[in-house]
Design a protein around this motif. Structure first.
Motif, PDB file in Angstrom:
ATOM      1  N   ARG A  75       0.824  -1.210   0.000  1.00 39.45           N
ATOM      2  CA  ARG A  75       0.000   0.000   0.000  1.00 39.45           C
ATOM      3  C   ARG A  75       0.863   1.267   0.000  1.00 39.45           C
ATOM      4  NH1 ARG A  75      -2.948  -2.858  -1.869  1.00 39.45           N
ATOM      5  NH2 ARG A  75      -4.912  -3.720  -1.082  1.00 39.45           N
ATOM      6  N   ASP A  76       2.083   1.159  -0.535  1.00 42.06           N
ATOM      7  CA  ASP A  76       2.975   2.317  -0.703  1.00 42.06           C
ATOM      8  C   ASP A  76       3.214   3.076   0.594  1.00 42.06           C
ATOM      9  OD1 ASP A  76       3.687   2.111  -3.407  1.00 42.06           O
ATOM     10  OD2 ASP A  76       1.818   3.041  -4.045  1.00 42.06           O
ATOM     11  N   GLY A  77       3.420   2.339   1.680  1.00 39.20           N
ATOM     12  CA  GLY A  77       3.789   2.952   2.948  1.00 39.20           C
ATOM     13  C   GLY A  77       2.638   3.510   3.757  1.00 39.20           C
ATOM     14  N   LYS A  78       1.414   3.251   3.318  1.00 44.46           N
ATOM     15  CA  LYS A  78       0.246   3.788   4.027  1.00 44.46           C
ATOM     16  C   LYS A  78      -0.458   2.670   4.775  1.00 44.46           C
ATOM     17  CE  LYS A  78      -3.794   6.745   3.293  1.00 44.46           C
ATOM     18  NZ  LYS A  78      -4.597   7.492   2.297  1.00 44.46           N
ATOM     19  N   TRP A  79      -0.783   2.925   6.047  1.00 42.48           N
ATOM     20  CA  TRP A  79      -1.534   1.968   6.866  1.00 42.48           C
ATOM     21  C   TRP A  79      -2.801   2.652   7.354  1.00 42.48           C
ATOM     22  CZ3 TRP A  79      -0.404  -3.128   7.394  1.00 42.48           C
ATOM     23  CH2 TRP A  79      -1.199  -3.857   8.282  1.00 42.48           C
ATOM     24  N   LYS A  80      -3.921   2.130   6.899  1.00 42.98           N
ATOM     25  CA  LYS A  80      -5.204   2.794   7.164  1.00 42.98           C
ATOM     26  C   LYS A  80      -5.111   4.218   6.617  1.00 42.98           C
ATOM     27  CE  LYS A  80      -6.390  -0.240  10.999  1.00 42.98           C
ATOM     28  NZ  LYS A  80      -6.754  -0.368  12.433  1.00 42.98           N
ATOM     29  N   GLU A  81      -5.230   5.220   7.463  1.00 41.43           N
ATOM     30  CA  GLU A  81      -5.196   6.602   6.961  1.00 41.43           C
ATOM     31  C   GLU A  81      -3.870   7.288   7.235  1.00 41.43           C
ATOM     32  OE1 GLU A  81      -7.622   7.708   5.080  1.00 41.43           O
ATOM     33  OE2 GLU A  81      -8.561   5.752   5.379  1.00 41.43           O
ATOM     34  N   GLN A  82      -2.872   6.528   7.683  1.00 43.85           N
ATOM     35  CA  GLN A  82      -1.606   7.130   8.099  1.00 43.85           C
ATOM     36  C   GLN A  82      -0.478   6.745   7.141  1.00 43.85           C
ATOM     37  OE1 GLN A  82      -0.490   6.100  12.086  1.00 43.85           O
ATOM     38  NE2 GLN A  82       1.124   7.635  12.218  1.00 43.85           N
TER      39      GLN A  82
ATOM     40  N   TRP B 226      10.458   8.142  -0.688  1.00 49.19           N
ATOM     41  CA  TRP B 226      11.489   7.188  -0.287  1.00 49.19           C
ATOM     42  C   TRP B 226      11.235   5.820  -0.928  1.00 49.19           C
ATOM     43  CZ3 TRP B 226      12.231   2.472   1.857  1.00 49.19           C
ATOM     44  CH2 TRP B 226      13.505   2.179   2.339  1.00 49.19           C
ATOM     45  N   ILE B 227       9.977   5.400  -0.949  1.00 45.53           N
ATOM     46  CA  ILE B 227       9.639   4.110  -1.551  1.00 45.53           C
ATOM     47  C   ILE B 227       9.960   4.116  -3.042  1.00 45.53           C
ATOM     48  CG2 ILE B 227       7.719   2.575  -2.140  1.00 45.53           C
ATOM     49  CD1 ILE B 227       6.498   3.251   0.565  1.00 45.53           C
ATOM     50  N   ALA B 228       9.701   5.234  -3.717  1.00 47.07           N
ATOM     51  CA  ALA B 228      10.020   5.329  -5.143  1.00 47.07           C
ATOM     52  C   ALA B 228      11.518   5.167  -5.380  1.00 47.07           C
ATOM     53  CB  ALA B 228       9.536   6.670  -5.695  1.00 47.07           C
ATOM     54  N   MET B 229      12.336   5.736  -4.501  1.00 45.08           N
ATOM     55  CA  MET B 229      13.788   5.569  -4.629  1.00 45.08           C
ATOM     56  C   MET B 229      14.188   4.132  -4.314  1.00 45.08           C
ATOM     57  SD  MET B 229      15.423   9.103  -3.076  1.00 45.08           S
ATOM     58  CE  MET B 229      14.548   9.021  -1.504  1.00 45.08           C
ATOM     59  N   ALA B 230      13.571   3.550  -3.291  1.00 44.76           N
ATOM     60  CA  ALA B 230      13.929   2.202  -2.853  1.00 44.76           C
ATOM     61  C   ALA B 230      13.630   1.169  -3.925  1.00 44.76           C
ATOM     62  CB  ALA B 230      13.179   1.855  -1.565  1.00 44.76           C
TER      63      ALA B 230
ATOM     64  N   THR C 279      13.781   1.572  -7.109  1.00 45.77           N
ATOM     65  CA  THR C 279      14.516   1.871  -8.334  1.00 45.77           C
ATOM     66  C   THR C 279      15.909   1.260  -8.250  1.00 45.77           C
ATOM     67  OG1 THR C 279      13.318   3.960  -8.578  1.00 45.77           O
ATOM     68  CG2 THR C 279      15.364   3.704  -9.823  1.00 45.77           C
ATOM     69  N   GLY C 280      16.282   0.470  -9.232  1.00 52.69           N
ATOM     70  CA  GLY C 280      17.595  -0.171  -9.215  1.00 52.69           C
ATOM     71  C   GLY C 280      18.725   0.827  -9.372  1.00 52.69           C
ATOM     72  N   GLY C 281      19.877   0.473  -8.848  1.00 49.98           N
ATOM     73  CA  GLY C 281      21.044   1.324  -8.944  1.00 49.98           C
ATOM     74  C   GLY C 281      21.823   1.073 -10.225  1.00 49.98           C
ATOM     75  N   SER C 282      22.769   1.965 -10.527  1.00 52.25           N
ATOM     76  CA  SER C 282      23.560   1.839 -11.752  1.00 52.25           C
ATOM     77  C   SER C 282      24.484   0.630 -11.708  1.00 52.25           C
ATOM     78  CB  SER C 282      24.381   3.116 -11.972  1.00 52.25           C
ATOM     79  OG  SER C 282      25.234   3.366 -10.850  1.00 52.25           O
ATOM     80  N   ALA C 283      24.891   0.206 -10.511  1.00 50.17           N
ATOM     81  CA  ALA C 283      25.785  -0.943 -10.395  1.00 50.17           C
ATOM     82  C   ALA C 283      25.039  -2.271 -10.385  1.00 50.17           C
ATOM     83  CB  ALA C 283      26.644  -0.821  -9.127  1.00 50.17           C
ATOM     84  N   ASN C 284      23.744  -2.232 -10.054  1.00 52.96           N
ATOM     85  CA  ASN C 284      22.927  -3.453 -10.042  1.00 52.96           C
ATOM     86  C   ASN C 284      21.460  -3.056 -10.188  1.00 52.96           C
ATOM     87  OD1 ASN C 284      21.651  -5.880  -9.684  1.00 52.96           O
ATOM     88  ND2 ASN C 284      22.604  -6.370  -7.720  1.00 52.96           N
ATOM     89  N   ALA C 285      20.921  -3.277 -11.382  1.00 49.18           N
ATOM     90  CA  ALA C 285      19.544  -2.880 -11.660  1.00 49.18           C
ATOM     91  C   ALA C 285      18.537  -3.723 -10.898  1.00 49.18           C
ATOM     92  CB  ALA C 285      19.274  -2.982 -13.162  1.00 49.18           C
ATOM     93  N   GLU C 286      18.969  -4.855 -10.336  1.00 54.33           N
ATOM     94  CA  GLU C 286      18.056  -5.755  -9.632  1.00 54.33           C
ATOM     95  C   GLU C 286      18.015  -5.504  -8.137  1.00 54.33           C
ATOM     96  OE1 GLU C 286      18.249  -9.940 -10.750  1.00 54.33           O
ATOM     97  OE2 GLU C 286      19.409  -9.378 -12.517  1.00 54.33           O
ATOM     98  N   TYR C 287      18.722  -4.476  -7.662  1.00 53.60           N
ATOM     99  CA  TYR C 287      18.760  -4.202  -6.229  1.00 53.60           C
ATOM    100  C   TYR C 287      18.462  -2.731  -6.003  1.00 53.60           C
ATOM    101  CZ  TYR C 287      20.341  -4.740  -1.368  1.00 53.60           C
ATOM    102  OH  TYR C 287      20.403  -4.799  -0.002  1.00 53.60           O
ATOM    103  N   GLY C 288      17.433  -2.454  -5.182  1.00 54.66           N
ATOM    104  CA  GLY C 288      17.093  -1.087  -4.842  1.00 54.66           C
ATOM    105  C   GLY C 288      17.799  -0.671  -3.567  1.00 54.66           C
ATOM    106  N   PHE C 289      17.046  -0.107  -2.606  1.00 56.71           N
ATOM    107  CA  PHE C 289      17.623   0.167  -1.305  1.00 56.71           C
ATOM    108  C   PHE C 289      17.703  -1.142  -0.512  1.00 56.71           C
ATOM    109  CE2 PHE C 289      16.561   4.987  -0.833  1.00 56.71           C
ATOM    110  CZ  PHE C 289      17.521   5.258  -1.789  1.00 56.71           C
ATOM    111  N   ALA C 290      18.291  -1.079   0.662  1.00 56.90           N
ATOM    112  CA  ALA C 290      18.636  -2.283   1.413  1.00 56.90           C
ATOM    113  C   ALA C 290      17.511  -3.317   1.441  1.00 56.90           C
ATOM    114  CB  ALA C 290      19.030  -1.912   2.847  1.00 56.90           C
ATOM    115  N   ASN C 291      17.803  -4.463   0.872  1.00 54.68           N
ATOM    116  CA  ASN C 291      16.924  -5.633   0.859  1.00 54.68           C
ATOM    117  C   ASN C 291      15.718  -5.493  -0.060  1.00 54.68           C
ATOM    118  OD1 ASN C 291      16.859  -8.315   1.767  1.00 54.68           O
ATOM    119  ND2 ASN C 291      15.205  -7.869   3.193  1.00 54.68           N
ATOM    120  N   TRP C 292      15.725  -4.554  -0.972  1.00 57.74           N
ATOM    121  CA  TRP C 292      14.702  -4.463  -2.007  1.00 57.74           C
ATOM    122  C   TRP C 292      15.240  -5.160  -3.249  1.00 57.74           C
ATOM    123  CZ3 TRP C 292      10.094  -1.123  -2.301  1.00 57.74           C
ATOM    124  CH2 TRP C 292       9.742  -0.601  -1.059  1.00 57.74           C
TER     125      TRP C 292
END
Length: 227
Positions: free
Chosen positions: A133-140, A147-151, A153-166
């Motif tokens: 739910r893109d970081g939303k829980w109920k109404e919060q 941040w989720i959009a950045m997480a 998105t793959g990096g230039s060194a590895n397109a299959e890895y986003g932020f930590a553990n993505w």
């Protein structure tokens, strides 16, 4: 070296933390004598999954928050999503620092050497649902959509890895049966949270194999969904 390098596992940080040298996790080289003398790369240019560097990320984050990270996680995420009180996040016996006059344990990012998060499948599912739910829980909005959009998105060194553990699925290389937009969070023993917004689907697996088992499971679940 920047926060993004630590999050994308491209920092190539060299050093020893909590008695563990950077080369101790997945060492490079043909013989043990080669391990401490690995080539040094410019941060951001070389990907390597490395728990020692994730431990450095945890320590750096601790200095920013100035309180134990399990408390931060509990207050900011686990309590709002209704997680149980049974999960635990451990560091090592020697990963204690003095912070603002108090002894605080710096937790580990991975399950190597006895640390890491120990958590049940129900809590993993709630955690995964938060990101479905893109970081939303109920109404919060607990986690920034930016941040989720950045997480995711793959990096230039590895397109299959986003932020930590993505772990991402560009070209459907990692999971051919899943859409390219699918994401997995993966832990030691191969405990996996599979997040598939295209099908509004969340799967939690425990102790699944390291081969094609996850891809097969995803294929069977998607095939069982109504058209």
């Amino acid at each position: 070296m920047r926060w993004e390098h630590l999050l994308r596992q491209t920092s190539d940080w060299q050093g020893t933390l909590w008695g563990k040298p950077d080369w101790a996790d997945r060492p490079e080289g043909k013989t043990p004598a080669d391990w401490p003398n690995r080539p040094l790369r410019t941060p951001g240019t070389h990907y390597k999954y490395n728990d020692v560097r994730i431990n450095l990320l945890a320590l750096s984050t601790l200095y920013v928050w100035r309180k134990p990270l399990p408390e931060v996680l509990n207050e900011k995420i686990m309590q709002p999503i209704g997680a149980s009180s049974t999960w635990r996040w451990y560091g090592y016996d020697n990963s204690w620092i003095e912070l603002d006059g108090k002894k605080v344990q710096s937790v580990s990012g991975g399950g190597h050497w006895g640390g890491g998060i120990f958590i049940n499948a129900w809590d993993l599912a709630r955690f995964g649902y938060l990101f479905l739910r893109d970081g939303k829980w109920k109404e919060q909005q607990l986690i920034s959509k930016d941040w989720i959009a950045m997480a995711r998105t793959g990096g230039s060194a590895n397109a299959e890895y986003g932020f930590a553990n993505w772990f991402l699925n560009p070209g459907r290389k990692a999971l051919p049966n899943a859409p390219e937009t699918a994401i997995t969070f993966q832990g030691a023993g191969r405990n996996v949270i599979y997040i598939d917004q295209q099908h509004d689907l969340l799967i939690v697996t425990r102790w699944i194999g390291n081969g094609d088992e996850l891809n097969q499971l995803v294929g069977k679940v998607l095939a069982a969904l109504p058209d």
